[in-house]
Write a protein that holds these residues in place. Structure first.
Motif, short mmCIF file in Angstrom:
data_model
loop_
_atom_site.label_atom_id
_atom_site.label_comp_id
_atom_site.label_asym_id
_atom_site.label_seq_id
_atom_site.Cartn_x
_atom_site.Cartn_y
_atom_site.Cartn_z
N ARG A 124 0.83 -1.21 0.00
CA ARG A 124 0.00 0.00 0.00
C ARG A 124 0.86 1.26 0.00
O ARG A 124 0.53 2.24 -0.66
CB ARG A 124 -0.98 -0.02 1.17
N ASP A 125 1.96 1.25 0.73
CA ASP A 125 2.83 2.43 0.76
C ASP A 125 3.57 2.61 -0.56
O ASP A 125 3.78 3.74 -1.00
CB ASP A 125 3.79 2.36 1.94
N VAL A 126 3.93 1.53 -1.22
CA VAL A 126 4.55 1.63 -2.54
C VAL A 126 3.56 2.29 -3.51
O VAL A 126 3.93 3.18 -4.29
CB VAL A 126 5.01 0.25 -3.07
N ILE A 127 2.30 1.87 -3.45
CA ILE A 127 1.27 2.47 -4.31
C ILE A 127 1.16 3.97 -4.05
O ILE A 127 1.11 4.77 -4.99
CB ILE A 127 -0.08 1.75 -4.12
N ILE A 128 1.11 4.35 -2.79
CA ILE A 128 1.00 5.78 -2.45
C ILE A 128 2.20 6.56 -3.01
O ILE A 128 2.03 7.59 -3.64
CB ILE A 128 0.88 5.97 -0.92
N HIS A 129 3.40 6.05 -2.78
CA HIS A 129 4.60 6.74 -3.27
C HIS A 129 4.56 6.89 -4.79
O HIS A 129 4.90 7.95 -5.33
CB HIS A 129 5.86 5.98 -2.87
N LYS A 130 4.15 5.84 -5.47
CA LYS A 130 4.12 5.88 -6.93
C LYS A 130 3.01 6.80 -7.45
O LYS A 130 3.19 7.47 -8.47
CB LYS A 130 4.01 4.47 -7.50
N MET A 131 1.87 6.85 -6.78
CA MET A 131 0.80 7.76 -7.20
C MET A 131 1.25 9.20 -7.05
O MET A 131 0.96 10.05 -7.90
CB MET A 131 -0.47 7.51 -6.39
N ILE A 132 1.98 9.49 -5.99
CA ILE A 132 2.44 10.85 -5.75
C ILE A 132 3.57 11.24 -6.73
O ILE A 132 3.66 12.38 -7.17
CB ILE A 132 2.87 11.02 -4.28
#
Length: 122
Positions: free
Chosen positions: A62-70
């Motif tokens: 989930r944190d990888v997804i957040i970082h990549k979305m940002i």
């Protein structure tokens, strides 16, 4: 270790990242410095993956997804699509909560883009 930034102090102050290269293995490592509540929580959620006897810390899915979305780079968005397709049982509440927080702080639309991305995968 070899520093990969020309002016290390200035680069770290500006980006909160210290990119280095381990000359022996050829592996690039980014040391990320953080002070925000989200980043502290993401660090607490990391997990160890062992390579032989050596533990290496990895961010949660989930944190990888957040970082990549940002990050918003096309390659990162492709990575998010791939992660979501390979992990259909993920819980999006955590992701949506933090993307909404970043939307408010940065006047962006990360959560909306994430929602559209999910719809496009169905």
């Amino acid at each position: 270790m070899e520093y990969l930034a020309d002016h290390v102090d200035d680069f770290v102050k500006e980006t909160m990242v210290l990119p280095v290269l381990d000359q022996k293995s050829g592996i690039r490592v980014d040391f990320i410095f953080s002070f925000s509540p989200y980043e502290r929580q993401a660090i607490e959620r990391e997990r160890d993956i062992f390579f032989g006897k050596t533990p290496v810390k990895f961010a949660s899915l989930r944190d990888v997804i957040i970082h990549k979305m940002i990050a918003e780079r096309p390659r990162d968005i492709e990575d998010v699509q791939s992660i979501l397709l390979k992990n259909p049982g993920y819980n999006s509440q955590y992701i949506e909560k933090w993307l909404s927080e970043f939307d408010n702080a940065l006047d962006k639309n990360y959560r909306e883009r994430f929602t559209e991305l999910i719809k496009g995968l169905k």
